[in-house]
Structures are given as structure tokens and as C-alpha cells.
Design a protein around this motif. Sequence first.
Motif, PDB file in Angstrom:
ATOM      1  N   GLN A 281       0.837  -1.190   0.000  1.00  0.00           N
ATOM      2  CA  GLN A 281       0.000   0.000   0.000  1.00  0.00           C
ATOM      3  C   GLN A 281       0.871   1.239   0.000  1.00  0.00           C
ATOM      4  OE1 GLN A 281      -2.950   0.308   3.112  1.00  0.00           O
ATOM      5  NE2 GLN A 281      -4.082   1.869   1.964  1.00  0.00           N
ATOM      6  N   ARG A 282       0.562   2.167  -0.887  1.00  0.00           N
ATOM      7  CA  ARG A 282       1.386   3.373  -1.012  1.00  0.00           C
ATOM      8  C   ARG A 282       0.580   4.441  -1.720  1.00  0.00           C
ATOM      9  NH1 ARG A 282       6.211   1.187  -4.719  1.00  0.00           N
ATOM     10  NH2 ARG A 282       7.061   3.053  -3.790  1.00  0.00           N
ATOM     11  N   ASP A 283       1.116   5.671  -1.763  1.00  0.00           N
ATOM     12  CA  ASP A 283       0.393   6.693  -2.517  1.00  0.00           C
ATOM     13  C   ASP A 283       1.222   7.258  -3.663  1.00  0.00           C
ATOM     14  OD1 ASP A 283       2.133   8.338  -1.113  1.00  0.00           O
ATOM     15  OD2 ASP A 283       0.589   9.012   0.302  1.00  0.00           O
ATOM     16  N   ARG A 284       2.390   6.668  -3.890  1.00  0.00           N
ATOM     17  CA  ARG A 284       3.255   7.091  -4.990  1.00  0.00           C
ATOM     18  C   ARG A 284       4.032   5.891  -5.484  1.00  0.00           C
ATOM     19  NH1 ARG A 284       3.260  12.069  -7.598  1.00  0.00           N
ATOM     20  NH2 ARG A 284       1.606  13.120  -6.465  1.00  0.00           N
ATOM     21  N   VAL A 285       4.280   5.823  -6.772  1.00  0.00           N
ATOM     22  CA  VAL A 285       5.197   4.810  -7.287  1.00  0.00           C
ATOM     23  C   VAL A 285       6.059   5.470  -8.359  1.00  0.00           C
ATOM     24  CG1 VAL A 285       3.482   3.882  -8.931  1.00  0.00           C
ATOM     25  CG2 VAL A 285       5.455   2.483  -8.284  1.00  0.00           C
ATOM     26  N   LEU A 286       7.362   5.276  -8.252  1.00  0.00           N
ATOM     27  CA  LEU A 286       8.296   5.866  -9.208  1.00  0.00           C
ATOM     28  C   LEU A 286       8.563   4.886 -10.338  1.00  0.00           C
ATOM     29  CD1 LEU A 286      10.465   8.121  -9.904  1.00  0.00           C
ATOM     30  CD2 LEU A 286      12.093   6.621  -8.761  1.00  0.00           C
ATOM     31  N   LEU A 287       8.339   5.341 -11.558  1.00  0.00           N
ATOM     32  CA  LEU A 287       8.681   4.511 -12.714  1.00  0.00           C
ATOM     33  C   LEU A 287       9.594   5.293 -13.646  1.00  0.00           C
ATOM     34  CD1 LEU A 287       5.312   2.774 -13.773  1.00  0.00           C
ATOM     35  CD2 LEU A 287       7.146   1.830 -12.359  1.00  0.00           C
ATOM     36  N   ALA A 288      10.747   4.705 -13.937  1.00  0.00           N
ATOM     37  CA  ALA A 288      11.663   5.261 -14.930  1.00  0.00           C
ATOM     38  C   ALA A 288      11.316   4.633 -16.279  1.00  0.00           C
ATOM     39  CB  ALA A 288      13.101   4.956 -14.531  1.00  0.00           C
ATOM     40  N   PRO A 289      11.844   5.184 -17.371  1.00  0.00           N
ATOM     41  CA  PRO A 289      11.533   4.612 -18.681  1.00  0.00           C
ATOM     42  C   PRO A 289      11.818   3.110 -18.733  1.00  0.00           C
ATOM     43  CG  PRO A 289      12.604   6.715 -18.968  1.00  0.00           C
ATOM     44  CD  PRO A 289      12.657   6.408 -17.490  1.00  0.00           C
TER      45      PRO A 289
END
Length: 494
Positions: A281-289
Motif C-alpha cells: 500500500q502506497r500513494d506514490r510509485v516511481l517509474l523510470a523509462p
Amino acid sequence: MPAKFPALTRRHLLASAAAVGALAAVPLAAPGVFAAAHDRPLALPQLDEGRVENGVRIFDLAIRGGQTEFFQGRPADTIGINADYLGPVLRMRTGETVRMNVTNDLGVTTTLHWHGLELPAWCDGGPHQPIDPGQTWSPEFPMRQRAGTYWYHGHHMGHTAEHVWYGLAGVIRVEDAEADALNLPATYGVDDFPVVLQDRWFTRNGQLNYAPRMPDVMMGMSGDVALANGTPQAFVDVPAGLVRLRLLNGANASFYDIGFSDGAAFWQIATDGGLLAAPVQRDRVLLAPGERAEILVDMADRTTRELIADLVPIGGGMMGRMMGSAGGTLRFLQLRPTGAATGGQVPARLTSLAKPDPTTALRTRDFELNMGGMGMGMGMGGGGFTINGASMDDTRIDETVRMGEPEIWRIRNPSPMAHPFHIHNVQFRIVDRNGRAPDPGEDGFKDTVVVNSGETVRVLLTFTENADPEGPYMYHCHILEHEDAGMMGQFVVV
Ligand code: C2O
Ligand code: CU
Ligand code: CU
């Protein structure tokens, strides 16, 4: 061949290699102008199940030029697969044999690479499998991946960034019995959506214009218009219950810190290579190319919310400040809970994943990412983007790896920018970043990992099959301008 495509070939594909920055790079409008209309229905790629013949699932894919009205009345020249922009979602199951009949109707040589799949080198679709205009390439291979969200895109030597910019990419959806049994939302286009996140800039006439100048090569190409499956200002109707989004960062260069405008929490259920052990559970997810994440968001509260991404400044230190790393927010997609209440439960557990055990590794292999020689005089495609001091050379094998032997790949980034490091033909686990364990959202199977400026990341991997001393695979930075400029190397599995 559609008549419009040769126009794209002449005007853009050939010209852009030489005429750098010759065309006026006027954005269509400031990002703020587009902030919140969300009046365009999200494009839903065709769900392509192929056809089964003699036990082989066959997909017929034609790469072609097209025209896409990102802005009404201003059709842009684009590239797609069985479509004008992007391609179908290819649906298949673990354990099947698949064959891809890829026909190149583009007018220029390109390739199609299956990102995230473990397959024989001759099937990989990298720089060593060019498809010339008019030709059909038909790799056939067993689908070995776990259920999850993978993708495909052009990978022609020196032209990856350009071809992807115009639209040469699509999503692969793999299913298996274990994932089926979880009863996650899985009805395509109803409660389960692929969302290809990209940013682009357009000329005043609404054209995509790939003409990178020196800073664009340095920082990677980015734009001010947020596209979800190729749709700007997108909205989608969803049921008032659990909704699954299969997020792919399909940008050339931008790092997206993804969340909802109202700060709503969600559950991340999968990484690049399929299910996590348990939802995070989270409120942000970082995705790089190149990276993917599957998330579940609960829309039972009937709140309309926007999927947004803050642009993460990827330049660190003085160089990052000098290059003026991007900031700001892209507003990709509005979710409108207009449908029936569907409920749905987030499972407590998803699958069993052992902790990666670095003591099983038989050796450690070192990689160092560099942007040396970053003088202001460096031209497009010039030297300086290296791994272990060398720029990509398709006649040189950089690493020879033994099949079946666990290894640690230790990736160091002394350069002033973050780089997403991608390895073909494997799903790996992250051991640590500067000695710290990965966060729970990264603690699953990965094929692309962010290595921040100043960081050392260790990953544990084994190439379990597909030995072929003649067939190289790639590892590279997935900022596509960096890849094309040479931040790529080759390995063989023996
Ligand atoms: Cu997604 Cu070698 O690439
Ligand atoms: Cu790949
Ligand atoms: Cu890079």
C-alpha cells in the motif's frame, strides 16, 4: 504502403539525423493550459489474442506509418503496430509457444524487441535482428514469464529513441493459473486497463518532430503533453470498485513519480516481472523509462480522481542544476467511477517469492555508467555515453556469462544523472542500493532498475536457458537517447 508514410520517412526519419534543431521547437501550449480538461476518452488498444495453430499462438503484427489526431484537425505522422500509434495488447499465457510474424511496412529498417522476456537470442528483436522494409521476421519461442505486464518496442541500432517517439511500442499481457486464482480485476477495458504513460512535445501544427539537440541527448527527450495510450486529456469510465491499472513508463527519458491528485492510496501488486509477494500500500510509485507497475485503486467511494505524475529531476549535483532538470506535473488520466458498485477485495498475499540470497552468486560482474566528455561542444550521438569506458559497438562482445550460474551485477553510477539500467533475457532481483535493501515496491522481479547518481546497485540474476555463443543480448540505459548515444553493451550466454 500507406501513401502518408513515405512523407514521414523523408521529412522526419531521414532529415532528423542530420538537421538538428533546424525546425522551430514551439510547444503547442504551456502545460498549464492543458491542466484539467480531461475531455478525451482514453484510447484502448485492441486486445489481440492471436490465433492458435498446431499449439502455437501466432500474432500477425504490421509495423506501419499512420496519422494520429492528438489535437483535433491537426493529424500527426506517427508509427504504430496494426494501428496508427502504439500497438495492440498481446495476450498470452505462461508455458505457451508463441510466434510473432512481424512485417515491416514502415519504409525504413527497424526491429521489434520483446522487453522483459527470456527468449533465444535470435528472437530478441534487438539490434541484431533488423527487419528491412517489406520483410517479415517470425521469431518463435516459449513464453517463460510469470503473469504480468511486459512490452515491446523498436530497438534499431541508433534509432530506438526516434522510432519509439513516433509510437513504435505496445504492451504484452501474460496470464497464468496462479494469478487467475487471485480473482484480481482482469476484465480488459472494464476494470483492467493498460496505461502507457508518455510525454511528447508537438509543433504548432500538432506534429511530433523528433529532432534532438545536444541538451535533448544529454537529458533525454521529453515534452509538455501527457499522453495515456496516446490520448492527451484522457478520461475513462470505471466501475465503483477495485480497478487495476497496468502502468508502463513508455517515455523516452522522463522519470514519473506517479500517484493520484487527491493523494488516494493504492496497492502495488506487480513489478516488471509480475506479482509481488503481497500488495504494497502506497500513494506514490516511481517509474523510470521501461519500468512497469500494476496497481489496484479502490473507486468504491465514487470519487473522480486523476492519475498524475510529478516529473522527477534526474540530474544530481552541479551538472543536474546546470542542465536544468525538468520539474512539474503531468496530468495523465481521469478515472470516473460511473459504473455499478463492484466491490472487490485486495488479497492479503499474492505469491511466494524467496528473498534474493546474494551468497548464492558465483561471481560479481561490475558495470560503470558514464557520461564522460560531456563538453558543451559534443554533438548529437557523439561519444561520451559509456558503460565500463566503452560506447556500444555491435561487433564487440563485452561480457560472456555462463548459463545457470547465479551472478551479482554491481552497477555503479558516478555520472551526474540517474540511469535506468535494463538487461535483456532475464528477470532479476535487487539485492541492495548503496548497501540498503530495496523498498517493498521494488522487491520483486525486475528487468530495469534505476541507478541514481552516486549510487551502486547490486542485482542477483541467473540466465537459466538460451545459451548461444553467437547471439548477443543487450544491457543498456533505458533513457533512449542515452542508449542510442552508446550507453549500451553486449553479452552472450554460453
Ligand atoms: Cu526496452 Cu533493450 O530494451
Ligand atoms: Cu529489453
Ligand atoms: Cu542514461
